[in-house]
Design a protein around this motif. Structure first.
Motif, PDB file in Angstrom:
ATOM      1  N   VAL A  52       0.861  -1.188   0.000  1.00 26.06           N
ATOM      2  CA  VAL A  52       0.000   0.000   0.000  1.00 26.06           C
ATOM      3  C   VAL A  52       0.893   1.232   0.000  1.00 26.06           C
ATOM      4  N   ILE A  53       0.731   2.079  -1.003  1.00 22.91           N
ATOM      5  CA  ILE A  53       1.503   3.322  -1.106  1.00 22.91           C
ATOM      6  C   ILE A  53       0.574   4.481  -0.768  1.00 22.91           C
ATOM      7  N   ASP A  54       0.938   5.233   0.246  1.00 23.88           N
ATOM      8  CA  ASP A  54       0.109   6.340   0.722  1.00 23.88           C
ATOM      9  C   ASP A  54       0.417   7.618  -0.057  1.00 23.88           C
ATOM     10  N   ILE A  55      -0.601   8.464  -0.211  1.00 24.47           N
ATOM     11  CA  ILE A  55      -0.443   9.706  -0.964  1.00 24.47           C
ATOM     12  C   ILE A  55       0.570  10.641  -0.310  1.00 24.47           C
ATOM     13  N   MET A  56       0.692  10.580   1.018  1.00 25.38           N
ATOM     14  CA  MET A  56       1.635  11.456   1.703  1.00 25.38           C
ATOM     15  C   MET A  56       3.074  11.127   1.315  1.00 25.38           C
ATOM     16  N   ARG A  57       3.365   9.860   1.135  1.00 23.93           N
ATOM     17  CA  ARG A  57       4.698   9.455   0.676  1.00 23.93           C
ATOM     18  C   ARG A  57       4.966  10.021  -0.715  1.00 23.93           C
ATOM     19  N   VAL A  58       3.948   9.963  -1.566  1.00 27.67           N
ATOM     20  CA  VAL A  58       4.092  10.463  -2.938  1.00 27.67           C
ATOM     21  C   VAL A  58       4.316  11.972  -2.928  1.00 27.67           C
ATOM     22  N   ILE A  59       3.539  12.693  -2.145  1.00 30.30           N
ATOM     23  CA  ILE A  59       3.677  14.152  -2.079  1.00 30.30           C
ATOM     24  C   ILE A  59       5.055  14.541  -1.553  1.00 30.30           C
ATOM     25  N   ARG A  60       5.523  13.820  -0.540  1.00 31.01           N
ATOM     26  CA  ARG A  60       6.846  14.114   0.023  1.00 31.01           C
ATOM     27  C   ARG A  60       7.940  13.965  -1.032  1.00 31.01           C
ATOM     28  N   LEU A  61       7.876  12.909  -1.822  1.00 28.74           N
ATOM     29  CA  LEU A  61       8.878  12.703  -2.874  1.00 28.74           C
ATOM     30  C   LEU A  61       8.752  13.745  -3.972  1.00 28.74           C
ATOM     31  N   MET A  62       7.531  14.136  -4.287  1.00 30.98           N
ATOM     32  CA  MET A  62       7.317  15.144  -5.324  1.00 30.98           C
ATOM     33  C   MET A  62       7.870  16.503  -4.889  1.00 30.98           C
ATOM     34  N   THR A  63       7.628  16.897  -3.659  1.00 35.38           N
ATOM     35  CA  THR A  63       8.118  18.198  -3.178  1.00 35.38           C
ATOM     36  C   THR A  63       9.635  18.205  -3.033  1.00 35.38           C
ATOM     37  N   MET A  64      10.227  17.044  -2.764  1.00 36.24           N
ATOM     38  CA  MET A  64      11.683  16.964  -2.710  1.00 36.24           C
ATOM     39  C   MET A  64      12.281  17.112  -4.107  1.00 36.24           C
ATOM     40  N   THR A  65      11.554  16.613  -5.102  1.00 35.95           N
ATOM     41  CA  THR A  65      12.043  16.696  -6.486  1.00 35.95           C
ATOM     42  C   THR A  65      11.838  18.091  -7.066  1.00 35.95           C
ATOM     43  N   ILE A  66      10.644  18.642  -6.854  1.00 37.19           N
ATOM     44  CA  ILE A  66      10.334  19.980  -7.372  1.00 37.19           C
ATOM     45  C   ILE A  66       9.797  20.825  -6.223  1.00 37.19           C
ATOM     46  N   PRO A  67      10.663  21.574  -5.556  1.00 31.99           N
ATOM     47  CA  PRO A  67      10.204  22.422  -4.439  1.00 31.99           C
ATOM     48  C   PRO A  67       9.294  23.552  -4.929  1.00 31.99           C
ATOM     49  N   ASN A  68       8.642  24.187  -3.972  1.00 30.55           N
ATOM     50  CA  ASN A  68       7.767  25.336  -4.254  1.00 30.55           C
ATOM     51  C   ASN A  68       6.692  24.997  -5.287  1.00 30.55           C
ATOM     52  N   THR A  69       6.119  23.833  -5.122  1.00 26.36           N
ATOM     53  CA  THR A  69       5.060  23.381  -6.019  1.00 26.36           C
ATOM     54  C   THR A  69       3.803  23.101  -5.211  1.00 26.36           C
ATOM     55  N   GLU A  70       2.689  23.619  -5.665  1.00 27.58           N
ATOM     56  CA  GLU A  70       1.412  23.326  -5.005  1.00 27.58           C
ATOM     57  C   GLU A  70       0.849  22.034  -5.596  1.00 27.58           C
ATOM     58  N   ILE A  71       0.553  21.075  -4.733  1.00 25.55           N
ATOM     59  CA  ILE A  71       0.065  19.775  -5.178  1.00 25.55           C
ATOM     60  C   ILE A  71      -1.380  19.615  -4.739  1.00 25.55           C
ATOM     61  N   GLN A  72      -2.239  19.405  -5.706  1.00 20.76           N
ATOM     62  CA  GLN A  72      -3.665  19.192  -5.446  1.00 20.76           C
ATOM     63  C   GLN A  72      -3.986  17.718  -5.710  1.00 20.76           C
ATOM     64  N   THR A  73      -4.503  17.041  -4.688  1.00 26.87           N
ATOM     65  CA  THR A  73      -4.834  15.621  -4.836  1.00 26.87           C
ATOM     66  C   THR A  73      -6.314  15.445  -5.142  1.00 26.87           C
ATOM     67  N   VAL A  74      -6.594  14.475  -5.979  1.00 28.00           N
ATOM     68  CA  VAL A  74      -7.966  14.135  -6.355  1.00 28.00           C
ATOM     69  C   VAL A  74      -8.121  12.621  -6.235  1.00 28.00           C
ATOM     70  N   GLY A  75      -9.240  12.171  -5.672  1.00 27.02           N
ATOM     71  CA  GLY A  75      -9.492  10.739  -5.627  1.00 27.02           C
ATOM     72  C   GLY A  75      -8.910  10.055  -4.405  1.00 27.02           C
ATOM     73  N   PRO A  76      -8.572   8.759  -4.522  1.00 28.76           N
ATOM     74  CA  PRO A  76      -8.157   7.958  -3.362  1.00 28.76           C
ATOM     75  C   PRO A  76      -6.843   8.445  -2.761  1.00 28.76           C
ATOM     76  N   SER A  77      -6.670   8.140  -1.476  1.00 36.68           N
ATOM     77  CA  SER A  77      -5.472   8.585  -0.762  1.00 36.68           C
ATOM     78  C   SER A  77      -4.399   7.512  -0.675  1.00 36.68           C
ATOM     79  N   GLN A  78      -4.653   6.352  -1.247  1.00 37.97           N
ATOM     80  CA  GLN A  78      -3.628   5.314  -1.315  1.00 37.97           C
ATOM     81  C   GLN A  78      -3.901   4.407  -2.512  1.00 37.97           C
ATOM     82  N   ILE A  79      -2.869   3.710  -2.911  1.00 34.79           N
ATOM     83  CA  ILE A  79      -2.993   2.763  -4.014  1.00 34.79           C
ATOM     84  C   ILE A  79      -2.494   1.404  -3.545  1.00 34.79           C
ATOM     85  N   ILE A  80      -3.186   0.354  -3.977  1.00 38.67           N
ATOM     86  CA  ILE A  80      -2.777  -1.006  -3.649  1.00 38.67           C
ATOM     87  C   ILE A  80      -1.966  -1.558  -4.813  1.00 38.67           C
ATOM     88  N   VAL A  81      -0.770  -2.005  -4.510  1.00 35.60           N
ATOM     89  CA  VAL A  81       0.109  -2.595  -5.520  1.00 35.60           C
ATOM     90  C   VAL A  81       0.143  -4.099  -5.276  1.00 35.60           C
TER      91      VAL A  81
END
Length: 206
Positions: free
Chosen positions: A56-85
């Motif tokens: 299970v990958i949580d959206i917070m983990r994804v957002i953290r990696l995205m902000t580390m890659t591209i700082p000063n970016t506003e991230i808007q989430t839509v839909g589920p807060s986790q994905i099952i792999v």
């Protein structure tokens, strides 16, 4: 000036053991073209042997990696807060003897179920009574009712399950497919809660 990225996690993903999961695999993105090209190849997770078959990958983990890659970016989430792999190993070839054994068990099990049901409701006696009422004659085996009824029973099962072998009769899901869907959704909800390490904390966790 902050740029906005819209992200929607997929509900479920299948992958192979020891695979690398990128952002493009688990989510849909809307962003500036240059930012999109950079984010879609962002490494999110590396599947290992200890992960077994469900992750299970949580959206917070994804957002953290995205902000580390591209700082000063506003991230808007839509839909589920986790994905099952789901980690799927290579499919093994189906054993022909095992297939035949399962087919025979299902065939004779279904046949016995139908026969026992008909015996419980006295279907033969009902058909004999209907034949006597309509013709005034007594017949122990009113085939004029029994044969069409047998064909109608098979046709009714085809219409009920909405399948003729692999061909679907129409786009409407069958009751069996609806029940399987509901079961899968309940299973996914259970996995999302109990396998998501970010959603649960034990007393001894630090």
């Amino acid at each position: 000036m902050e740029q906005t990225v819209y992200i929607r996690l997929r509900h479920r993903l299948q992958t192979r053991p020891n695979a690398t999961i990128f952002l493009k695999d688990i989510a849909q993105l809307i962003a500036d073209e240059n930012m999109y090209e950079q984010l879609k190849e962002l490494k999110i997770y590396e599947v290992s042997e200890k992960d077994r078959n469900m992750i299970v990958i949580d959206i917070m983990r994804v957002i953290r990696l995205m902000t580390m890659t591209i700082p000063n970016t506003e991230i808007q989430t839509v839909g589920p807060s986790q994905i099952i792999v789901e980690v799927v190993a290579k499919k093994r070839k189906v054993s022909l003897p095992l297939f035949i054994l399962v087919w025979l068990l299902l065939f004779f099990g279904a046949a016995l179920t139908i026969m026992n049901f008909h015996e419980d409701v006295s279907m033969r006696a009902v058909q004999q009574r209907i034949y006597t009422i309509m013709t005034g004659e007594i017949d122990a085996n009113p085939l004029i009712f029994q044969i069409p009824y047998s064909f109608g029973l098979g046709l009714g099962m085809i219409l009920f399950f909405n399948h003729l072998f692999k061909k679907r009769l129409n786009e409407e899901p069958s009751p069996l497919e609806v029940e399987m869907f509901n079961y899968q959704m309940d299973l996914d909800n259970y996995i999302s809660i109990h396998e998501n390490k970010e959603s649960m904390r034990q007393v001894d966790d630090h």
